[in-house]
Scaffold this motif. Structure first.
Motif, PDB file in Angstrom:
ATOM      1  N   LEU A   1     -11.649   3.529  -6.782  1.00 21.27           N
ATOM      2  CA  LEU A   1     -11.176   3.917  -8.106  1.00 21.27           C
ATOM      3  C   LEU A   1     -12.338   4.580  -8.820  1.00 21.27           C
ATOM      4  CD1 LEU A   1      -9.214   0.698  -9.080  1.00 21.27           C
ATOM      5  CD2 LEU A   1      -8.286   2.862  -8.248  1.00 21.27           C
ATOM      6  N   ILE A   2     -12.089   5.726  -9.404  1.00 25.16           N
ATOM      7  CA  ILE A   2     -13.104   6.481 -10.126  1.00 25.16           C
ATOM      8  C   ILE A   2     -12.639   6.563 -11.573  1.00 25.16           C
ATOM      9  CG2 ILE A   2     -14.382   8.655 -10.243  1.00 25.16           C
ATOM     10  CD1 ILE A   2     -13.374   9.033  -7.238  1.00 25.16           C
ATOM     11  N   ILE A   3     -13.458   6.031 -12.484  1.00 26.07           N
ATOM     12  CA  ILE A   3     -13.032   5.921 -13.883  1.00 26.07           C
ATOM     13  C   ILE A   3     -14.106   6.446 -14.826  1.00 26.07           C
ATOM     14  CG2 ILE A   3     -11.627   3.893 -13.314  1.00 26.07           C
ATOM     15  CD1 ILE A   3     -13.676   2.217 -14.944  1.00 26.07           C
ATOM     16  N   PRO A   4     -13.688   7.000 -15.962  1.00 27.33           N
ATOM     17  CA  PRO A   4     -14.670   7.297 -17.000  1.00 27.33           C
ATOM     18  C   PRO A   4     -15.050   5.996 -17.697  1.00 27.33           C
ATOM     19  CG  PRO A   4     -12.475   7.829 -17.786  1.00 27.33           C
ATOM     20  CD  PRO A   4     -12.321   7.394 -16.355  1.00 27.33           C
ATOM     21  N   LYS A   5     -16.280   5.905 -18.145  1.00 24.76           N
ATOM     22  CA  LYS A   5     -16.676   4.732 -18.928  1.00 24.76           C
ATOM     23  C   LYS A   5     -16.005   4.747 -20.299  1.00 24.76           C
ATOM     24  CE  LYS A   5     -20.987   3.650 -16.619  1.00 24.76           C
ATOM     25  NZ  LYS A   5     -22.449   3.463 -16.763  1.00 24.76           N
ATOM     26  N   LYS A   6     -15.714   5.936 -20.784  1.00 28.37           N
ATOM     27  CA  LYS A   6     -14.984   6.080 -22.043  1.00 28.37           C
ATOM     28  C   LYS A   6     -13.544   5.625 -21.821  1.00 28.37           C
ATOM     29  CE  LYS A   6     -13.356   9.662 -25.248  1.00 28.37           C
ATOM     30  NZ  LYS A   6     -13.348  11.110 -25.535  1.00 28.37           N
ATOM     31  N   HIS A   7     -13.034   4.798 -22.709  1.00 29.87           N
ATOM     32  CA  HIS A   7     -11.645   4.352 -22.576  1.00 29.87           C
ATOM     33  C   HIS A   7     -10.702   5.479 -23.005  1.00 29.87           C
ATOM     34  CE1 HIS A   7      -8.304   1.551 -22.298  1.00 29.87           C
ATOM     35  NE2 HIS A   7      -7.832   2.153 -23.381  1.00 29.87           N
ATOM     36  N   ILE A   8      -9.973   6.000 -22.034  1.00 27.71           N
ATOM     37  CA  ILE A   8      -8.912   6.983 -22.260  1.00 27.71           C
ATOM     38  C   ILE A   8      -7.686   6.378 -21.586  1.00 27.71           C
ATOM     39  CG2 ILE A   8      -8.105   9.338 -21.854  1.00 27.71           C
ATOM     40  CD1 ILE A   8     -11.093  10.129 -21.418  1.00 27.71           C
ATOM     41  N   PRO A   9      -6.644   6.028 -22.330  1.00 31.14           N
ATOM     42  CA  PRO A   9      -5.512   5.314 -21.731  1.00 31.14           C
ATOM     43  C   PRO A   9      -4.809   6.054 -20.578  1.00 31.14           C
ATOM     44  CG  PRO A   9      -5.453   5.091 -24.109  1.00 31.14           C
ATOM     45  CD  PRO A   9      -6.510   6.117 -23.789  1.00 31.14           C
ATOM     46  N   THR A  10      -4.457   7.320 -20.793  1.00 31.33           N
ATOM     47  CA  THR A  10      -3.725   8.062 -19.766  1.00 31.33           C
ATOM     48  C   THR A  10      -4.189   9.517 -19.769  1.00 31.33           C
ATOM     49  OG1 THR A  10      -1.889   8.980 -21.054  1.00 31.33           O
ATOM     50  CG2 THR A  10      -1.659   6.682 -20.346  1.00 31.33           C
ATOM     51  N   MET A  11      -3.779  10.262 -18.766  1.00 31.84           N
ATOM     52  CA  MET A  11      -4.085  11.693 -18.731  1.00 31.84           C
ATOM     53  C   MET A  11      -3.508  12.394 -19.959  1.00 31.84           C
ATOM     54  SD  MET A  11      -5.686  14.099 -17.223  1.00 31.84           S
ATOM     55  CE  MET A  11      -6.047  13.664 -15.548  1.00 31.84           C
ATOM     56  N   ASN A  12      -2.421  11.882 -20.508  1.00 26.82           N
ATOM     57  CA  ASN A  12      -1.827  12.457 -21.708  1.00 26.82           C
ATOM     58  C   ASN A  12      -2.733  12.331 -22.929  1.00 26.82           C
ATOM     59  OD1 ASN A  12       0.493  13.104 -20.291  1.00 26.82           O
ATOM     60  ND2 ASN A  12       1.591  11.270 -20.932  1.00 26.82           N
ATOM     61  N   ASP A  13      -3.718  11.421 -22.863  1.00 25.90           N
ATOM     62  CA  ASP A  13      -4.621  11.196 -23.986  1.00 25.90           C
ATOM     63  C   ASP A  13      -5.929  11.983 -23.873  1.00 25.90           C
ATOM     64  OD1 ASP A  13      -3.017   9.124 -25.404  1.00 25.90           O
ATOM     65  OD2 ASP A  13      -3.301   8.062 -23.511  1.00 25.90           O
ATOM     66  N   VAL A  14      -6.074  12.746 -22.805  1.00 27.15           N
ATOM     67  CA  VAL A  14      -7.264  13.574 -22.629  1.00 27.15           C
ATOM     68  C   VAL A  14      -7.237  14.702 -23.655  1.00 27.15           C
ATOM     69  CG1 VAL A  14      -8.402  15.192 -21.044  1.00 27.15           C
ATOM     70  CG2 VAL A  14      -7.488  13.028 -20.174  1.00 27.15           C
ATOM     71  N   THR A  15      -8.383  14.946 -24.275  1.00 21.48           N
ATOM     72  CA  THR A  15      -8.500  16.035 -25.247  1.00 21.48           C
ATOM     73  C   THR A  15      -9.434  17.106 -24.685  1.00 21.48           C
ATOM     74  OG1 THR A  15     -10.420  15.098 -26.375  1.00 21.48           O
ATOM     75  CG2 THR A  15      -8.227  14.378 -27.142  1.00 21.48           C
ATOM     76  N   ALA A  16      -9.490  18.219 -25.374  1.00 20.47           N
ATOM     77  CA  ALA A  16     -10.371  19.315 -24.945  1.00 20.47           C
ATOM     78  C   ALA A  16     -11.825  18.851 -24.841  1.00 20.47           C
ATOM     79  CB  ALA A  16     -10.252  20.498 -25.903  1.00 20.47           C
ATOM     80  N   GLU A  17     -12.229  17.939 -25.697  1.00 18.39           N
ATOM     81  CA  GLU A  17     -13.612  17.445 -25.622  1.00 18.39           C
ATOM     82  C   GLU A  17     -13.868  16.623 -24.361  1.00 18.39           C
ATOM     83  OE1 GLU A  17     -13.880  13.236 -28.069  1.00 18.39           O
ATOM     84  OE2 GLU A  17     -14.111  15.081 -29.202  1.00 18.39           O
ATOM     85  N   ASP A  18     -12.809  16.192 -23.661  1.00 18.18           N
ATOM     86  CA  ASP A  18     -12.933  15.416 -22.427  1.00 18.18           C
ATOM     87  C   ASP A  18     -12.921  16.292 -21.171  1.00 18.18           C
ATOM     88  OD1 ASP A  18     -12.856  12.887 -23.800  1.00 18.18           O
ATOM     89  OD2 ASP A  18     -10.677  13.110 -23.970  1.00 18.18           O
ATOM     90  N   ASP A  19     -12.742  17.590 -21.322  1.00 22.32           N
ATOM     91  CA  ASP A  19     -12.595  18.466 -20.152  1.00 22.32           C
ATOM     92  C   ASP A  19     -13.754  18.352 -19.168  1.00 22.32           C
ATOM     93  OD1 ASP A  19     -10.139  19.306 -21.069  1.00 22.32           O
ATOM     94  OD2 ASP A  19     -10.834  21.293 -21.710  1.00 22.32           O
ATOM     95  N   ALA A  20     -14.976  18.339 -19.662  1.00 28.01           N
ATOM     96  CA  ALA A  20     -16.138  18.239 -18.772  1.00 28.01           C
ATOM     97  C   ALA A  20     -16.152  16.891 -18.045  1.00 28.01           C
ATOM     98  CB  ALA A  20     -17.432  18.448 -19.549  1.00 28.01           C
ATOM     99  N   LEU A  21     -15.741  15.841 -18.731  1.00 29.26           N
ATOM    100  CA  LEU A  21     -15.676  14.516 -18.124  1.00 29.26           C
ATOM    101  C   LEU A  21     -14.653  14.485 -16.991  1.00 29.26           C
ATOM    102  CD1 LEU A  21     -16.475  11.502 -18.110  1.00 29.26           C
ATOM    103  CD2 LEU A  21     -14.732  11.142 -19.879  1.00 29.26           C
ATOM    104  N   ILE A  22     -13.501  15.094 -17.208  1.00 31.31           N
ATOM    105  CA  ILE A  22     -12.459  15.138 -16.172  1.00 31.31           C
ATOM    106  C   ILE A  22     -12.964  15.921 -14.957  1.00 31.31           C
ATOM    107  CG2 ILE A  22     -10.101  15.866 -15.630  1.00 31.31           C
ATOM    108  CD1 ILE A  22     -10.453  13.416 -17.617  1.00 31.31           C
ATOM    109  N   ALA A  23     -13.631  17.038 -15.196  1.00 30.13           N
ATOM    110  CA  ALA A  23     -14.204  17.811 -14.092  1.00 30.13           C
ATOM    111  C   ALA A  23     -15.223  16.970 -13.326  1.00 30.13           C
ATOM    112  CB  ALA A  23     -14.835  19.089 -14.613  1.00 30.13           C
ATOM    113  N   GLU A  24     -16.009  16.194 -14.053  1.00 36.30           N
ATOM    114  CA  GLU A  24     -17.015  15.353 -13.403  1.00 36.30           C
ATOM    115  C   GLU A  24     -16.368  14.255 -12.556  1.00 36.30           C
ATOM    116  OE1 GLU A  24     -21.140  12.926 -14.379  1.00 36.30           O
ATOM    117  OE2 GLU A  24     -19.914  13.628 -16.053  1.00 36.30           O
ATOM    118  N   LEU A  25     -15.222  13.720 -12.984  1.00 30.59           N
ATOM    119  CA  LEU A  25     -14.507  12.729 -12.169  1.00 30.59           C
ATOM    120  C   LEU A  25     -14.190  13.307 -10.797  1.00 30.59           C
ATOM    121  CD1 LEU A  25     -11.921  11.210 -14.695  1.00 30.59           C
ATOM    122  CD2 LEU A  25     -13.912  10.052 -13.740  1.00 30.59           C
TER     123      LEU A  25
END
Length: 112
Positions: A39-63
């Motif tokens: 399981l690969i998770i961000p340390k930042k609590h983001i409930p679902t992919m629907n809750d990802v914001t533009a400011e999270d884009d780099a974090l999602i790419a890093e996952l």
């Protein structure tokens, strides 16, 4: 907050980690569905992919970059692996903290 993955991030629940940096942690799934199941998770609590914001884009790419790295380190990159992100109840999400399943180590049937 009563999020099991947040508790893993903070260290109050143990896990068998395979990767950790300032933003991401990856660990073995306790109910593996394949010989390799991380399981690969961000340390930042983001409930679902629907809750990802533009400011999270780099974090999602890093996952996804971490997933590639782990697959390579575990020797499954060339044979193949699957990345899965379940969203909400109908999508099969059980823990409401964004996470990616990395599955491999055997021929995986199903989705095409």
């Amino acid at each position: 907050m009563d999020c099991i993955f947040c508790k893993i991030v903070e260290g109050s629940i143990p896990s068998k980690k395979v990767f950790e940096n300032e933003r991401i942690v990856a660990f073995h799934d306790i109910q593996p569905a394949a010989p390799v199941h991380m399981l690969i998770i961000p340390k930042k609590h983001i409930p679902t992919m629907n809750d990802v914001t533009a400011e999270d884009d780099a974090l999602i790419a890093e996952l996804f970059a971490v997933a590639r790295q782990i697959a390579s380190e575990l020797g499954i990159a060339e044979s193949g692996y699957r990345l899965v992100n379940n969203v909400n109840g109908d999508g099969g999400q059980v823990v409401y903290h964004l996470h990616i399943h990395l599955l491999g180590g055997a021929k995986l049937n199903g989705l095409n």
